[in-house]
Motif scaffolding. Structure first.
Motif, PDB file in Angstrom:
ATOM      1  N   UNK A  63       0.846  -1.199   0.000  1.00 20.17           N
ATOM      2  CA  UNK A  63       0.000   0.000   0.000  1.00 20.17           C
ATOM      3  C   UNK A  63       0.879   1.246   0.000  1.00 20.17           C
ATOM      4  N   UNK A  64       0.273   2.359  -0.387  1.00 18.93           N
ATOM      5  CA  UNK A  64       0.983   3.638  -0.382  1.00 18.93           C
ATOM      6  C   UNK A  64       1.470   3.975   1.025  1.00 18.93           C
ATOM      7  N   UNK A  65       2.548   4.740   1.060  1.00 21.33           N
ATOM      8  CA  UNK A  65       3.075   5.232   2.331  1.00 21.33           C
ATOM      9  C   UNK A  65       3.101   6.760   2.279  1.00 21.33           C
ATOM     10  N   UNK A  66       3.486   7.373   3.372  1.00 15.58           N
ATOM     11  CA  UNK A  66       3.568   8.835   3.427  1.00 15.58           C
ATOM     12  C   UNK A  66       4.535   9.369   2.366  1.00 15.58           C
ATOM     13  N   UNK A  67       5.563   8.606   2.025  1.00 22.55           N
ATOM     14  CA  UNK A  67       6.517   9.046   0.997  1.00 22.55           C
ATOM     15  C   UNK A  67       5.871   9.204  -0.370  1.00 22.55           C
ATOM     16  N   UNK A  68       4.775   8.483  -0.606  1.00 24.09           N
ATOM     17  CA  UNK A  68       4.093   8.527  -1.895  1.00 24.09           C
ATOM     18  C   UNK A  68       3.108   9.691  -2.020  1.00 24.09           C
ATOM     19  N   UNK A  69       2.782  10.329  -0.913  1.00 18.66           N
ATOM     20  CA  UNK A  69       1.719  11.338  -0.904  1.00 18.66           C
ATOM     21  C   UNK A  69       2.003  12.561  -1.773  1.00 18.66           C
ATOM     22  N   UNK A  70       3.226  13.131  -1.795  1.00 18.96           N
ATOM     23  CA  UNK A  70       3.437  14.293  -2.663  1.00 18.96           C
ATOM     24  C   UNK A  70       3.139  13.999  -4.136  1.00 18.96           C
ATOM     25  N   UNK A  71       3.575  12.841  -4.629  1.00 23.93           N
ATOM     26  CA  UNK A  71       3.318  12.484  -6.031  1.00 23.93           C
ATOM     27  C   UNK A  71       1.830  12.245  -6.267  1.00 23.93           C
ATOM     28  N   UNK A  72       1.162  11.600  -5.311  1.00 25.71           N
ATOM     29  CA  UNK A  72      -0.270  11.361  -5.443  1.00 25.71           C
ATOM     30  C   UNK A  72      -1.032  12.683  -5.433  1.00 25.71           C
ATOM     31  N   UNK A  73      -0.628  13.577  -4.563  1.00 26.25           N
ATOM     32  CA  UNK A  73      -1.254  14.895  -4.468  1.00 26.25           C
ATOM     33  C   UNK A  73      -1.101  15.659  -5.785  1.00 26.25           C
ATOM     34  N   UNK A  74       0.076  15.618  -6.366  1.00 24.44           N
ATOM     35  CA  UNK A  74       0.307  16.296  -7.651  1.00 24.44           C
ATOM     36  C   UNK A  74      -0.593  15.701  -8.733  1.00 24.44           C
ATOM     37  N   UNK A  89      -7.285  -2.053 -12.325  1.00 22.61           N
ATOM     38  CA  UNK A  89      -5.837  -2.127 -12.092  1.00 22.61           C
ATOM     39  C   UNK A  89      -5.493  -1.815 -10.639  1.00 22.61           C
ATOM     40  N   UNK A  90      -6.265  -0.915 -10.034  1.00 19.50           N
ATOM     41  CA  UNK A  90      -5.989  -0.524  -8.657  1.00 19.50           C
ATOM     42  C   UNK A  90      -4.752   0.340  -8.500  1.00 19.50           C
ATOM     43  N   UNK A  91      -4.120   0.744  -9.599  1.00 17.25           N
ATOM     44  CA  UNK A  91      -2.926   1.580  -9.519  1.00 17.25           C
ATOM     45  C   UNK A  91      -3.322   2.956  -8.976  1.00 17.25           C
ATOM     46  N   UNK A  92      -2.781   3.352  -7.822  1.00 19.09           N
ATOM     47  CA  UNK A  92      -3.237   4.593  -7.191  1.00 19.09           C
ATOM     48  C   UNK A  92      -2.947   5.843  -8.018  1.00 19.09           C
ATOM     49  N   UNK A  93      -1.877   5.831  -8.778  1.00 17.89           N
ATOM     50  CA  UNK A  93      -1.563   7.012  -9.570  1.00 17.89           C
ATOM     51  C   UNK A  93      -2.469   7.110 -10.794  1.00 17.89           C
ATOM     52  N   UNK A 103      -9.164   6.637  -1.053  1.00 19.99           N
ATOM     53  CA  UNK A 103      -9.370   6.913   0.380  1.00 19.99           C
ATOM     54  C   UNK A 103      -8.914   5.751   1.252  1.00 19.99           C
ATOM     55  N   UNK A 104      -9.182   4.528   0.809  1.00 20.62           N
ATOM     56  CA  UNK A 104      -8.752   3.359   1.578  1.00 20.62           C
ATOM     57  C   UNK A 104      -7.252   3.382   1.826  1.00 20.62           C
ATOM     58  N   UNK A 105      -6.503   3.694   0.780  1.00 26.16           N
ATOM     59  CA  UNK A 105      -5.046   3.658   0.908  1.00 26.16           C
ATOM     60  C   UNK A 105      -4.491   4.810   1.721  1.00 26.16           C
ATOM     61  N   UNK A 106      -5.138   5.954   1.647  1.00 22.88           N
ATOM     62  CA  UNK A 106      -4.622   7.148   2.320  1.00 22.88           C
ATOM     63  C   UNK A 106      -5.041   7.179   3.788  1.00 22.88           C
ATOM     64  N   UNK A 107      -6.211   6.597   4.075  1.00 27.71           N
ATOM     65  CA  UNK A 107      -6.710   6.572   5.451  1.00 27.71           C
ATOM     66  C   UNK A 107      -5.690   5.896   6.363  1.00 27.71           C
TER      67      UNK A 107
END
Length: 177
Positions: free
Chosen positions: A68-79, A105-109, A143-147
């Motif tokens: 699952x995504x981590x906090x390190x992934x959040x800036x790229x996801x936010x962009x 696919x479930x790919x978060x990006x 939301x599931x991944x970010x929660x």
């Protein structure tokens, strides 16, 4: 995560995503018979349900399971949520096919790019029902991944997703004659 013969790629407690089920937690590994041989499987459980999945330890990526995504992934996801564009077909059948591929696919990006584009369409002119359902499905999966991530960027992602969920098309008043 790198897997070796002695070390499984995922450990108990790891947050993982298993499309199309969404976010789950590795509870451990177990051995189950398959084709006359005993195979090792990750036991993945999903919050707020009684669902569980058994994923082969030897090939978790064959099922689409990923960390699952981590906090390190959040800036790229936010962009991706803020500025992405996606050239979706205007014809419904072709668009539906592409949107379904992205959701599966479930790919978060990819989900973030889809969310950004459908959100833009919704604000500009409103969405037909199936596109609105797709937007909400993409939002739920993200939301599931970010929660549960304790991070300022994750909170900003949550705010964007909440806003997108509640947005209505902009209505312009007719010009007075």
């Amino acid at each position: 995560m790198t897997q070796t013969a002695d070390q499984p790629a995922f450990q108990p407690g790891d947050r993982v995503v298993l499309p199309p089920y969404g976010l789950g937690t590795v509870q451990g590994t177990c051995h189950r018979p398959m084709d006359g041989e005993t195979q090792a499987y990750y036991q993945v459980e999903f919050a707020n349900t009684s669902s569980r999945a058994f994923v082969p330890v030897a090939a978790p990526d064959g099922t689409g399971m990923r960390a699952a995504l981590t906090a390190r992934d959040m800036p790229a996801l936010l962009a991706s949520l803020k500025t992405s564009t996606l050239n979706l077909p205007r014809q419904w059948a072709a668009r539906h096919r592409r949107v379904t591929e992205i959701l599966a696919s479930g790919d978060p990006f990819e989900l973030a790019v889809l969310t950004c584009e459908l959100r833009r369409w919704n604000v500009q002119r409103g969405l037909p029902d199936l596109d609105r359902q797709a937007l909400r499905r993409a939002i739920r999966l993200l939301e599931q991944e970010v929660r549960g991530l304790d991070d300022q960027a994750a909170e900003h992602v949550q705010l964007i997703l909440t806003t997108a969920w509640n947005e209505a098309p902009q209505v312009t008043a007719p010009a007075a004659s």
